[in-house]
Design an enzyme around this catalytic site. Sequence first.
Site, PDB file in Angstrom:
ATOM      1  CG  ASP A 113     -15.838  20.947 -18.307  1.00 35.40           C
ATOM      2  OD1 ASP A 113     -15.939  20.856 -19.535  1.00 35.40           O
ATOM      3  OD2 ASP A 113     -14.766  21.228 -17.723  1.00 35.40           O
ATOM      4  CG  ASP A 117     -16.455  22.542 -23.066  1.00 35.51           C
ATOM      5  OD1 ASP A 117     -15.743  22.907 -24.025  1.00 35.51           O
ATOM      6  OD2 ASP A 117     -16.046  21.824 -22.135  1.00 35.51           O
ATOM      7  CD  GLU A 157     -12.674  24.559 -22.033  1.00 32.15           C
ATOM      8  OE1 GLU A 157     -13.483  23.888 -22.683  1.00 32.15           O
ATOM      9  OE2 GLU A 157     -11.799  24.079 -21.303  1.00 32.15           O
ATOM     10  CB  THR A 198     -10.194  19.239 -26.671  1.00 34.48           C
ATOM     11  OG1 THR A 198     -11.123  20.262 -26.344  1.00 34.48           O
ATOM     12  CG2 THR A 198      -9.471  19.637 -27.942  1.00 34.48           C
ATOM     13  CB  ILE A 218     -14.444  20.866 -28.713  1.00 37.77           C
ATOM     14  CG1 ILE A 218     -14.738  21.364 -30.133  1.00 37.77           C
ATOM     15  CG2 ILE A 218     -14.040  19.376 -28.732  1.00 37.77           C
ATOM     16  CD1 ILE A 218     -15.616  20.447 -30.982  1.00 37.77           C
ATOM     17  CG  ASP A 219     -17.127  18.492 -22.356  1.00 46.10           C
ATOM     18  OD1 ASP A 219     -16.053  18.668 -21.768  1.00 46.10           O
ATOM     19  OD2 ASP A 219     -18.065  17.832 -21.885  1.00 46.10           O
ATOM     20  CG  ASP A 257     -11.619  23.357 -28.804  1.00 49.49           C
ATOM     21  OD1 ASP A 257     -11.812  23.023 -27.633  1.00 49.49           O
ATOM     22  OD2 ASP A 257     -11.183  22.567 -29.670  1.00 49.49           O
TER      23      ASP A 257
END
Length: 333
Positions: free
Chosen positions: A276, A123, A70, A128, A125-126, A47
């Site tokens: 998101d 994002d 994010e 996670t 790592i959408d 991330d």
Amino acid sequence: MNFDNPSRELDFALRFARQAAEVAFQVERDMFSTLTKSDRSPVTTADFAIQALAGRLIHEAFPGDVLVAEESAAMIKDGKAPASLDEITKVLARIWPETTAERIFEWVDRGTGVPGDRFWTLDPIDGTKGFIRGDQYATALALVVKGQVQLGVLTCPRLLVERGKAAVVKTNEGSMLVACRGQGAWSAPLKNGSGFSSLSVSSSREPSHAVVVRSYEDSHTNTDQLDRLVEVLGIRSKPVRMDSQAKYAVVAAGAADLLLRFRSSNREYDAAKIWDHAAGALVVEEAGGCVTDLHGKQLDFSAGRTLARNEGLLASNRHLHGAALEGLRAITK
Ligand code: AMP
Ligand code: MG
């Protein structure tokens, strides 16, 4: 879409997406520290590394542009996560040998920009939780101009998406998806990266046959409401549970017909975060689908870091949108 002579933004987004997928892959292969944020959601080395990548690259390519993303560097700054900072440095030093902790903080915190007339939203790592579990995740980057998403790119490293088909695959055998407003939605295998083909949503018109996709995590939605909607629409198959904006990819490919997200009981997520949804929503719209909130209202990306003027989310193949909204009205009466 003109892939041979792309706009600067498209060219940038495609190159960024490929690099981000490589970073995620490297983290998955070599190292794995998972931290816990204040809302108890997890965050990984990937991330931060991918957000740092975007913070640096966007600033170089478009110096005036704002990034709204994010994460913030506070968690890795306070020394509570030394393992993670070492790992982030290692990953980024492969690309830029001169990487230092200070520079990483600076790049990550470029993502704390204030959304204005023109900004990128990311994002890193959408999903996670899916990334950690070995299930779906995505990296999602979108360009928003005057409240409208103009470009969206998604990498789904564990999902191979083609017209009419979405298959779960091993990491890095998945797809990259891209959409530009008015120019369609496209996917290509992440592996070779060329050979984009266009995507289009399904043509199903019978609500009872609809394939529904929902969050994998029960705590990210409202399963009672979802069950009631499935019942009033007479849908026979069980909703497919999937993490991240990979769900939008499946709808854009025509392999699912409805994507539903209800408000969860977590107050932190009363309003959805823009990163998101921005890229995924454009991909579905450009594949011919329709995306609104649960009241049929257009998503409003000019309300800041969240979709504060919307509630929940409905994405569809367009043909089933009306029936789904009607069902939603029926269950909230
Ligand atoms: P999904 O896999 O579709 O549920 O989407 C993952 C995203 O859900 C994450 O990136 C978070 O932004 C968001 N999320 C995390 N926890 C919650 C929660 N308790 N309620 C609603 N959304 C959440
Ligand atoms: Mg997310």
